[in-house]
Design an enzyme around this catalytic site. Structure first.
Site, PDB file in Angstrom:
ATOM      1  N   ASP A 138      24.403 -13.154  23.425  1.00  0.00           N
ATOM      2  CA  ASP A 138      24.530 -11.989  22.554  1.00  0.00           C
ATOM      3  C   ASP A 138      25.951 -11.823  22.002  1.00  0.00           C
ATOM      4  O   ASP A 138      26.194 -10.943  21.169  1.00  0.00           O
ATOM      5  CB  ASP A 138      24.107 -10.722  23.309  1.00  0.00           C
ATOM      6  CG  ASP A 138      22.601 -10.707  23.551  1.00  0.00           C
ATOM      7  OD1 ASP A 138      21.862 -11.292  22.739  1.00  0.00           O
ATOM      8  OD2 ASP A 138      22.163 -10.129  24.560  1.00  0.00           O
ATOM      9  N   GLN A 156      14.039 -13.857  28.843  1.00  0.00           N
ATOM     10  CA  GLN A 156      12.879 -13.000  28.582  1.00  0.00           C
ATOM     11  C   GLN A 156      11.585 -13.766  28.843  1.00  0.00           C
ATOM     12  O   GLN A 156      10.668 -13.258  29.483  1.00  0.00           O
ATOM     13  CB  GLN A 156      12.908 -12.494  27.137  1.00  0.00           C
ATOM     14  CG  GLN A 156      14.082 -11.559  26.883  1.00  0.00           C
ATOM     15  CD  GLN A 156      14.169 -11.076  25.446  1.00  0.00           C
ATOM     16  OE1 GLN A 156      13.447 -11.568  24.582  1.00  0.00           O
ATOM     17  NE2 GLN A 156      15.050 -10.130  25.199  1.00  0.00           N
ATOM     18  N   LYS A 205      21.856  -3.028  29.818  1.00  0.00           N
ATOM     19  CA  LYS A 205      20.547  -2.889  29.173  1.00  0.00           C
ATOM     20  C   LYS A 205      19.513  -3.772  29.876  1.00  0.00           C
ATOM     21  O   LYS A 205      18.414  -3.317  30.196  1.00  0.00           O
ATOM     22  CB  LYS A 205      20.683  -3.281  27.693  1.00  0.00           C
ATOM     23  CG  LYS A 205      19.428  -3.134  26.882  1.00  0.00           C
ATOM     24  CD  LYS A 205      19.748  -2.984  25.416  1.00  0.00           C
ATOM     25  CE  LYS A 205      19.852  -4.303  24.682  1.00  0.00           C
ATOM     26  NZ  LYS A 205      18.597  -5.074  24.653  1.00  0.00           N
ATOM     27  N   SER A 206      19.864  -5.021  30.154  1.00  0.00           N
ATOM     28  CA  SER A 206      18.905  -5.944  30.779  1.00  0.00           C
ATOM     29  C   SER A 206      18.456  -5.427  32.139  1.00  0.00           C
ATOM     30  O   SER A 206      17.274  -5.480  32.482  1.00  0.00           O
ATOM     31  CB  SER A 206      19.545  -7.321  30.981  1.00  0.00           C
ATOM     32  OG  SER A 206      19.768  -7.940  29.748  1.00  0.00           O
ATOM     33  N   ARG A 236      24.162  -5.143  17.435  1.00  0.00           N
ATOM     34  CA  ARG A 236      25.319  -5.987  17.786  1.00  0.00           C
ATOM     35  C   ARG A 236      26.086  -6.432  16.532  1.00  0.00           C
ATOM     36  O   ARG A 236      27.285  -6.658  16.578  1.00  0.00           O
ATOM     37  CB  ARG A 236      24.885  -7.183  18.622  1.00  0.00           C
ATOM     38  CG  ARG A 236      24.240  -6.752  19.936  1.00  0.00           C
ATOM     39  CD  ARG A 236      24.258  -7.820  20.998  1.00  0.00           C
ATOM     40  NE  ARG A 236      23.277  -7.539  22.026  1.00  0.00           N
ATOM     41  CZ  ARG A 236      23.463  -6.677  23.026  1.00  0.00           C
ATOM     42  NH1 ARG A 236      24.597  -6.037  23.144  1.00  0.00           N
ATOM     43  NH2 ARG A 236      22.514  -6.469  23.917  1.00  0.00           N
ATOM     44  N   SER A 250      15.467 -19.040  27.778  1.00  0.00           N
ATOM     45  CA  SER A 250      15.276 -17.620  27.473  1.00  0.00           C
ATOM     46  C   SER A 250      14.916 -16.859  28.740  1.00  0.00           C
ATOM     47  O   SER A 250      13.883 -17.113  29.361  1.00  0.00           O
ATOM     48  CB  SER A 250      14.172 -17.445  26.425  1.00  0.00           C
ATOM     49  OG  SER A 250      13.708 -16.105  26.428  1.00  0.00           O
ATOM     50  N   LYS A 278      16.883 -13.423  16.861  1.00  0.00           N
ATOM     51  CA  LYS A 278      17.253 -12.169  17.534  1.00  0.00           C
ATOM     52  C   LYS A 278      16.874 -10.997  16.623  1.00  0.00           C
ATOM     53  O   LYS A 278      16.086 -11.167  15.711  1.00  0.00           O
ATOM     54  CB  LYS A 278      18.758 -12.178  17.865  1.00  0.00           C
ATOM     55  CG  LYS A 278      19.144 -13.261  18.869  1.00  0.00           C
ATOM     56  CD  LYS A 278      18.571 -12.975  20.239  1.00  0.00           C
ATOM     57  CE  LYS A 278      18.901 -14.066  21.227  1.00  0.00           C
ATOM     58  NZ  LYS A 278      18.183 -13.914  22.496  1.00  0.00           N
TER      59      LYS A 278
END
Ligand code: S3P
Length: 434
Positions: free
Chosen positions: A315, A168, A22-23, A388, A166, A342
């Site tokens: 995660d 992101q 996904k990332s 998740r 992070s 999250k």
């Protein structure tokens, strides 16, 4: 829709290729908008989250052609992005929104990013603050989405010490820094996944990494970027659910094939190994970032997790808590406060759900304490709309001694749309041959 999962201690066997990462897919899609020309993505993850990134770049004028397992994206380049879309919906995807804040700061056109109910509760000041330091216009709604962003007068290169680890936030700063008037330096408290750095390097951008420090050189001409073919391997965070199941059910022996096994993504598997599970990481000869992971059942013992380990398995922490409930002794997980912001508060949700199933688990402000082993019983659990959480609870159900009822199964569409199809095959005793 609710879903009843019956206890089945069937060994997990065979070979499985997890869904694509996904990332990496998010980044390949978002970065394609920087290139005036074509970007090829082999094996992108097609799921709700990555479709949010696709919608975002389409709103900038990127055209997407789908050719079986390949997407071919053609972008007009940042200087010709379409101006008409002012509001972009990022759905449930924190990666789309946070990376887009950096990406869209390249443009002089203001754009507003919105999200679903869960994303609307996730903190965005952590991105907005460094962007503002760079001279970018960036506003949040009391710290949360909607956020509005555009290029201010000019973008300054800065030195920024990140308060939280992070990937992101780091990626958003890197993207904005591409238009800086001087280089930008970022210092991370702990190293996080480095897909952004590696993929932008592939495109011809100069980024250097030295332990916790990243230095980004501005791009002089977008035209100088190279057209790239991105190959997306399997997602270790999706593979982790099957690895956990194999590690919990005696007699299991499973190979997870073609997985992204970069150092920053394999923390869960290395931790499982330390808990006693048989784990073999077999790196591909021509690309050490990709490989196969073989998992075999062995009795588990508890093993603590500290703040430095968290980013490499951020995660997978709810799964670690589940494993700990089946392992001998105490497991203390600390330094995981990020889980509270999250898709849902994953500390609270994990503690509440595993307690319902009879685990001995206690909540800490930044983690959990688990005593094991404790046989799990059936019960009604809540996913809180978090993909998740749903998959962790499905793994827990497999080892429980009574039926587990999930309040909702649909959230798996975010990252792993075929999860429950494969789960049913496994319940029917199928050996995976993928
Ligand atoms: C991601 C980074 C992590 C992770 C998320 C995907 C990414 O978030 O939890 O699922 O692709 O960069 P943080 O960077 O906020 O920890």
């Amino acid at each position: 829709m609710t879903m009843e999962l019956l206890p089945r201690r069937i060994p997990v066997k065979g070979t499985l290729r997890p869904p694509s990462d996904k990332s990496i897919t998010h980044r390949a899609i978002l970065f394609s908008s920087l290139v005036a020309g074509f970007t090829h993505i082999n094996n992108p993850l097609v799921a709700q989250d990555t479709l949010s990134s696709r919608r975002l770049v389409e709103s900038l004028g990127v055209r997407v052609e789908v050719n079986s397992n390949e997407w071919i994206l053609s972008s007009p380049g940042p200087t010709h992005w379409l101006a008409q879309t002012r509001e972009i919906d990022c759905g449930n995807s924190g990666t789309t929104m946070r990376l887009a804040m950096g990406l869209l700061s390249i443009s002089r056109e203001p754009r507003t990013l919105i999200g679903d109910a869960s994303l609307s509760k996730r903190p965005m000041e952590r991105v907005a603050k460094p962007l503002r330091e760079m001279g970018i216009f960036c506003s949040t709604t009391e710290g949360y989405p909607p956020v509005t962003v555009y290029h201010g007068k000019s973008i300054r290169g800065i030195t920024y010490t990140m308060p939280v680890a992070s990937a992101q936030v780091k990626s958003a700063i890197i993207l904005a820094a591409l238009q800086g008037t001087e280089p930008t330096e970022i210092v991370e408290p702990y190293p996080t996944r480095d897909h952004t750095e590696r993929m932008l390097q592939q495109m011809g951008i100069t980024i250097s990494q030295n332990q916790n420090n990243i230095r980004v050189e501005p791009v002089n001409r977008w035209q100088a970027l190279k057209p790239v073919v991105f190959h997306v391997p399997g997602d270790p965070s999706s593979a982790a659910f099957w690895a956990a199941l194999a590690a919990l059910v005696p007699g299991s022996h499973l190979t997870l094939r073609d997985v992204s096994i970069s150092l920053r993504r394999t923390g869960f598997f290395l931790h499982l190994q330390k808990m006693g599970t048989y784990v073999n990481l077999n790196r591909q000869a021509d690309d050490e970032q990709i490989g196969n992971i073989t998992i075999g059942y062995n009795p588990l013992r508890g093993r603590n997790v500290d703040a430095a380990q968290v980013p490499d398995m951020v995660d997978e922490i709810p799964l670690i808590a589940l494993m700990a409930s089946q392992a001998a002794g105490e497991t203390v997980i600390r330094g995981a406060g990020e889980l509270r912001v999250k898709e849902t508060d994953r500390i609270r949700a994990t503690v509440e759900n595993l307690s319902t199933l009879g685990a001995h688990i206690e909540e800490l402000p930044d983690g959990m304490v688990v005593q094991g082993p404790t046989p799990l019983r059936g019960g009604e659990v809540k996913t809180f709309g978090d993909h998740r959480m749903a998959m962790m609870l499905a793994v827990a159900a497999a080892t429980a001694h009574g039926p587990v009822v999930l309040d909702d199964e649909d959230s798996v569409r975010i990252s792993y749309p075929t999860f429950f199809d494969q789960y049913r095959l496994w319940q029917q005793g199928e050996v995976f041959r993928d």
